[in-house]
Write a protein that holds these residues in place. Structure first.
Motif, PDB file in Angstrom:
ATOM      1  N   GLY A 198      17.177  17.792   2.804  1.00  0.00           N
ATOM      2  CA  GLY A 198      17.678  17.252   1.544  1.00  0.00           C
ATOM      3  C   GLY A 198      16.926  16.006   1.124  1.00  0.00           C
ATOM      4  O   GLY A 198      16.118  15.438   1.881  1.00  0.00           O
ATOM      5  N   ALA A 199      17.213  15.556  -0.099  1.00  0.00           N
ATOM      6  CA  ALA A 199      16.452  14.448  -0.688  1.00  0.00           C
ATOM      7  C   ALA A 199      17.082  13.084  -0.455  1.00  0.00           C
ATOM      8  O   ALA A 199      16.554  12.082  -0.939  1.00  0.00           O
ATOM      9  N   GLU A 200      18.185  13.016   0.291  1.00  0.00           N
ATOM     10  CA  GLU A 200      18.874  11.731   0.423  1.00  0.00           C
ATOM     11  C   GLU A 200      17.999  10.673   1.104  1.00  0.00           C
ATOM     12  O   GLU A 200      18.036   9.496   0.731  1.00  0.00           O
ATOM     13  N   ALA A 201      17.233  11.077   2.126  1.00  0.00           N
ATOM     14  CA  ALA A 201      16.375  10.094   2.801  1.00  0.00           C
ATOM     15  C   ALA A 201      15.290   9.587   1.858  1.00  0.00           C
ATOM     16  O   ALA A 201      14.986   8.390   1.838  1.00  0.00           O
ATOM     17  N   ALA A 214      12.522  21.687  -9.633  1.00  0.00           N
ATOM     18  CA  ALA A 214      13.572  21.319  -8.679  1.00  0.00           C
ATOM     19  C   ALA A 214      13.789  22.396  -7.631  1.00  0.00           C
ATOM     20  O   ALA A 214      14.131  22.098  -6.479  1.00  0.00           O
ATOM     21  N   GLY A 215      13.586  23.646  -8.010  1.00  0.00           N
ATOM     22  CA  GLY A 215      13.726  24.738  -7.061  1.00  0.00           C
ATOM     23  C   GLY A 215      15.113  24.778  -6.440  1.00  0.00           C
ATOM     24  O   GLY A 215      16.134  24.714  -7.131  1.00  0.00           O
ATOM     25  N   ALA A 216      15.158  24.839  -5.118  1.00  0.00           N
ATOM     26  CA  ALA A 216      16.428  24.971  -4.401  1.00  0.00           C
ATOM     27  C   ALA A 216      17.135  23.640  -4.207  1.00  0.00           C
ATOM     28  O   ALA A 216      18.190  23.586  -3.565  1.00  0.00           O
ATOM     29  N   GLY A 217      16.577  22.557  -4.723  1.00  0.00           N
ATOM     30  CA  GLY A 217      17.240  21.263  -4.626  1.00  0.00           C
ATOM     31  C   GLY A 217      16.959  20.512  -3.340  1.00  0.00           C
ATOM     32  O   GLY A 217      17.652  19.542  -3.031  1.00  0.00           O
ATOM     33  N   THR A 218      15.941  20.934  -2.590  1.00  0.00           N
ATOM     34  CA  THR A 218      15.569  20.191  -1.396  1.00  0.00           C
ATOM     35  C   THR A 218      14.580  19.084  -1.757  1.00  0.00           C
ATOM     36  O   THR A 218      14.170  18.943  -2.910  1.00  0.00           O
ATOM     37  N   ALA A 219      14.200  18.298  -0.751  1.00  0.00           N
ATOM     38  CA  ALA A 219      13.514  17.032  -1.008  1.00  0.00           C
ATOM     39  C   ALA A 219      12.218  17.200  -1.789  1.00  0.00           C
ATOM     40  O   ALA A 219      11.939  16.429  -2.710  1.00  0.00           O
ATOM     41  N   GLU A 220      11.429  18.229  -1.435  1.00  0.00           N
ATOM     42  CA  GLU A 220      10.127  18.338  -2.087  1.00  0.00           C
ATOM     43  C   GLU A 220      10.268  18.675  -3.569  1.00  0.00           C
ATOM     44  O   GLU A 220       9.515  18.171  -4.415  1.00  0.00           O
ATOM     45  N   GLY A 221      11.253  19.511  -3.923  1.00  0.00           N
ATOM     46  CA  GLY A 221      11.458  19.858  -5.327  1.00  0.00           C
ATOM     47  C   GLY A 221      11.939  18.682  -6.149  1.00  0.00           C
ATOM     48  O   GLY A 221      11.493  18.477  -7.291  1.00  0.00           O
ATOM     49  N   LEU A 222      12.843  17.884  -5.594  1.00  0.00           N
ATOM     50  CA  LEU A 222      13.368  16.743  -6.340  1.00  0.00           C
ATOM     51  C   LEU A 222      12.318  15.641  -6.475  1.00  0.00           C
ATOM     52  O   LEU A 222      12.269  14.945  -7.494  1.00  0.00           O
ATOM     53  N   LEU A 223      11.475  15.490  -5.461  1.00  0.00           N
ATOM     54  CA  LEU A 223      10.354  14.557  -5.583  1.00  0.00           C
ATOM     55  C   LEU A 223       9.405  15.012  -6.686  1.00  0.00           C
ATOM     56  O   LEU A 223       8.905  14.199  -7.470  1.00  0.00           O
ATOM     57  N   SER A 224       9.185  16.318  -6.772  1.00  0.00           N
ATOM     58  CA  SER A 224       8.334  16.878  -7.817  1.00  0.00           C
ATOM     59  C   SER A 224       8.905  16.571  -9.194  1.00  0.00           C
ATOM     60  O   SER A 224       8.178  16.170 -10.108  1.00  0.00           O
ATOM     61  N   VAL A 225      10.212  16.744  -9.362  1.00  0.00           N
ATOM     62  CA  VAL A 225      10.867  16.430 -10.633  1.00  0.00           C
ATOM     63  C   VAL A 225      10.667  14.961 -10.993  1.00  0.00           C
ATOM     64  O   VAL A 225      10.351  14.620 -12.135  1.00  0.00           O
ATOM     65  N   ALA A 226      10.841  14.087 -10.012  1.00  0.00           N
ATOM     66  CA  ALA A 226      10.737  12.653 -10.280  1.00  0.00           C
ATOM     67  C   ALA A 226       9.339  12.279 -10.752  1.00  0.00           C
ATOM     68  O   ALA A 226       9.172  11.525 -11.725  1.00  0.00           O
ATOM     69  N   VAL A 227       8.333  12.787 -10.077  1.00  0.00           N
ATOM     70  CA  VAL A 227       6.954  12.477 -10.468  1.00  0.00           C
ATOM     71  C   VAL A 227       6.669  13.020 -11.862  1.00  0.00           C
ATOM     72  O   VAL A 227       6.088  12.326 -12.722  1.00  0.00           O
ATOM     73  N   TYR A 228       7.089  14.248 -12.115  1.00  0.00           N
ATOM     74  CA  TYR A 228       6.858  14.860 -13.424  1.00  0.00           C
ATOM     75  C   TYR A 228       7.534  14.055 -14.537  1.00  0.00           C
ATOM     76  O   TYR A 228       6.897  13.722 -15.551  1.00  0.00           O
ATOM     77  N   CYS A 229       8.811  13.730 -14.356  1.00  0.00           N
ATOM     78  CA  CYS A 229       9.549  13.022 -15.412  1.00  0.00           C
ATOM     79  C   CYS A 229       9.024  11.609 -15.628  1.00  0.00           C
ATOM     80  O   CYS A 229       9.015  11.111 -16.751  1.00  0.00           O
ATOM     81  N   ALA A 230       8.558  10.974 -14.556  1.00  0.00           N
ATOM     82  CA  ALA A 230       7.975   9.643 -14.710  1.00  0.00           C
ATOM     83  C   ALA A 230       6.637   9.711 -15.444  1.00  0.00           C
ATOM     84  O   ALA A 230       6.263   8.782 -16.157  1.00  0.00           O
ATOM     85  N   LEU A 231       5.922  10.818 -15.285  1.00  0.00           N
ATOM     86  CA  LEU A 231       4.634  10.976 -15.954  1.00  0.00           C
ATOM     87  C   LEU A 231       4.781  11.320 -17.433  1.00  0.00           C
ATOM     88  O   LEU A 231       4.013  10.846 -18.266  1.00  0.00           O
ATOM     89  N   VAL A 232       5.765  12.176 -17.768  1.00  0.00           N
ATOM     90  CA  VAL A 232       5.860  12.670 -19.148  1.00  0.00           C
ATOM     91  C   VAL A 232       6.878  11.920 -19.992  1.00  0.00           C
ATOM     92  O   VAL A 232       6.910  12.083 -21.213  1.00  0.00           O
TER      93      VAL A 232
END
Length: 380
Positions: free
Chosen positions: A173-176, A276-294
């Protein structure tokens, strides 16, 4: 600068000479990182667990674009922000303990996270425990905001998870990652040390490589932003550093997907959901980078990051930390800050962190020490 041994993080020192403008810029980025992450957390909190159709039904075609009520108030934060604050507290305490010669930052962070764990079970602060420091005596933190089971279990006893023997080895998960932005604010450290410390501390609760490497990558990206780099350059450094880590493929591929999505047209909730995919850490990190860029600005980037059917508070927190580190405190929406739960505590903690990192020797160095500082951040 610092050195690394097989046992992990053993030493780091900035050696930097801070001018006034550099100190002011650093403090703004520290405040921006903490407050930005908390704003994203608060914005996403009402949406956690809602499908995208339900979000549109409740908040309209554009989704949620303003703070809404969660936990009985607008601007309420979740356990993600609670843990982020204790990350900052642990980092300050680690720096203070350097003078003793007994310096092992992962242990200091584990103690800080255990102090957070006590807020999830105790009725309130125990004034007799002077070694807890001031943050653990903040009564407003003694509330449960749907804490992740992985964090409760991983920090439920004195045994500290390590990379060799991580807690919850299947947890991705993405909590850490969401609590790991403050590691990136160690701007005097080399990026490799920042990643190592974030990874070691993430393994205390999230033992799957995707979980702890997403935390390490996020910390390195924040580190680049806090040093004045572009977001793209910071992501590229994280990708280069991930390549040497076993089990890095999922996190690296997710970051590459985020960079590729920027070139795919107008941002949309569908694209965010796909990342975001299945909501695990790598997908949520991907969302964050994308949204910060666009994102056109902080408000737009945060709103884009939370309107999907996954863990909205986590994507908001991750995105807000990036935007705050990139742009500083003054870019954050003032109307949202005015309603943010715990903002006075966050400002004090951010400023204390900035002071410790720039003025630490004057507070507790061999030439003298401030008793008040050591009461706030005990060496014990």
């Amino acid at each position: 600068m610092g050195v690394m041994t097989s046992g992990g993080v053993t030493g780091a020192a900035s050696g930097a000479i801070w001018g006034r403008s550099e100190q002011q810029d650093f403090r703004s980025r520290v405040r921006g990182t903490l407050l930005g992450a908390a704003l994203g957390d608060a914005l996403g909190a009402p949406l956690d667990g809602l499908a995208l159709d339900s979000i549109h039904e409740a908040y309209g075609a554009d989704g949620l674009t303003e703070l809404a009520s969660a936990y009985g108030r607008r601007g309420a934060i979740t356990d993600l922000t609670q843990l982020t604050l204790f990350t900052v507290d642990g980092l300050i305490r680690a720096q203070v303990r350097r003078d003793t010669g007994a310096w092992h930052p992962p242990t200091d962070l584990h103690r800080a996270y255990r102090r957070w764990r006590a807020t999830q079970s105790d009725w309130g602060p125990d004034e007799r425990r002077k070694e807890d420091g001031w943050l653990a005596r903040e009564e407003w933190l003694y509330v449960r905001r749907d804490p992740a089971l992985a964090c409760l279990l991983g920090l439920g006893d004195e045994t500290m998870g390590t990379l060799e023997a991580p807690k919850n080895p299947g947890e991705a998960g993405a909590e850490a990652a969401a609590r790991s932005g403050p590691f990136g604010l160690l701007v005097g450290w080399e990026p490799q040390l920042v990643m190592q410390l974030a990874v070691e501390c993430a393994a205390q609760t999230h033992g799957h490589p995707t979980g702890y490497l997403a935390a390490g990558a996020y910390a390195v990206i924040v580190h680049g932003l806090a040093r004045g780099e572009s977001l793209d350059a910071a992501v590229q450094r994280a990708l280069a550093m991930l390549a040497a880590r076993p089990g890095h493929q999922q996190v690296a591929e997710a970051l590459q997907r985020a960079l590729g999505a920027v070139r795919q047209g107008i941002p949309s909730p569908a694209r965010v959901a796909d990342l975001a995919g299945a909501g695990t850490a790598e997908g949520l990190l991907s969302v964050a980078v994308y949204c910060a860029l666009v994102g056109e600005d902080v408000r737009h980037g945060l709103s884009l990051s939370v309107n999907h059917g996954g863990p909205s508070a986590a994507t908001g927190a991750l995105t807000g930390g990036l935007l705050g580190a990139l742009h500083g405190e003054t870019a954050l929406p003032p109307a949202w800050l005015a309603e943010l739960e715990g903002r006075p505590t966050m400002l004090v903690l951010a400023d204390d962190f900035a002071m410790e990192m720039t003025q630490g020797p004057a507070l507790h160095g061999p030439a003298g020490s401030s008793p008040g500082w050591l009461t706030r951040y005990p060496r014990a």
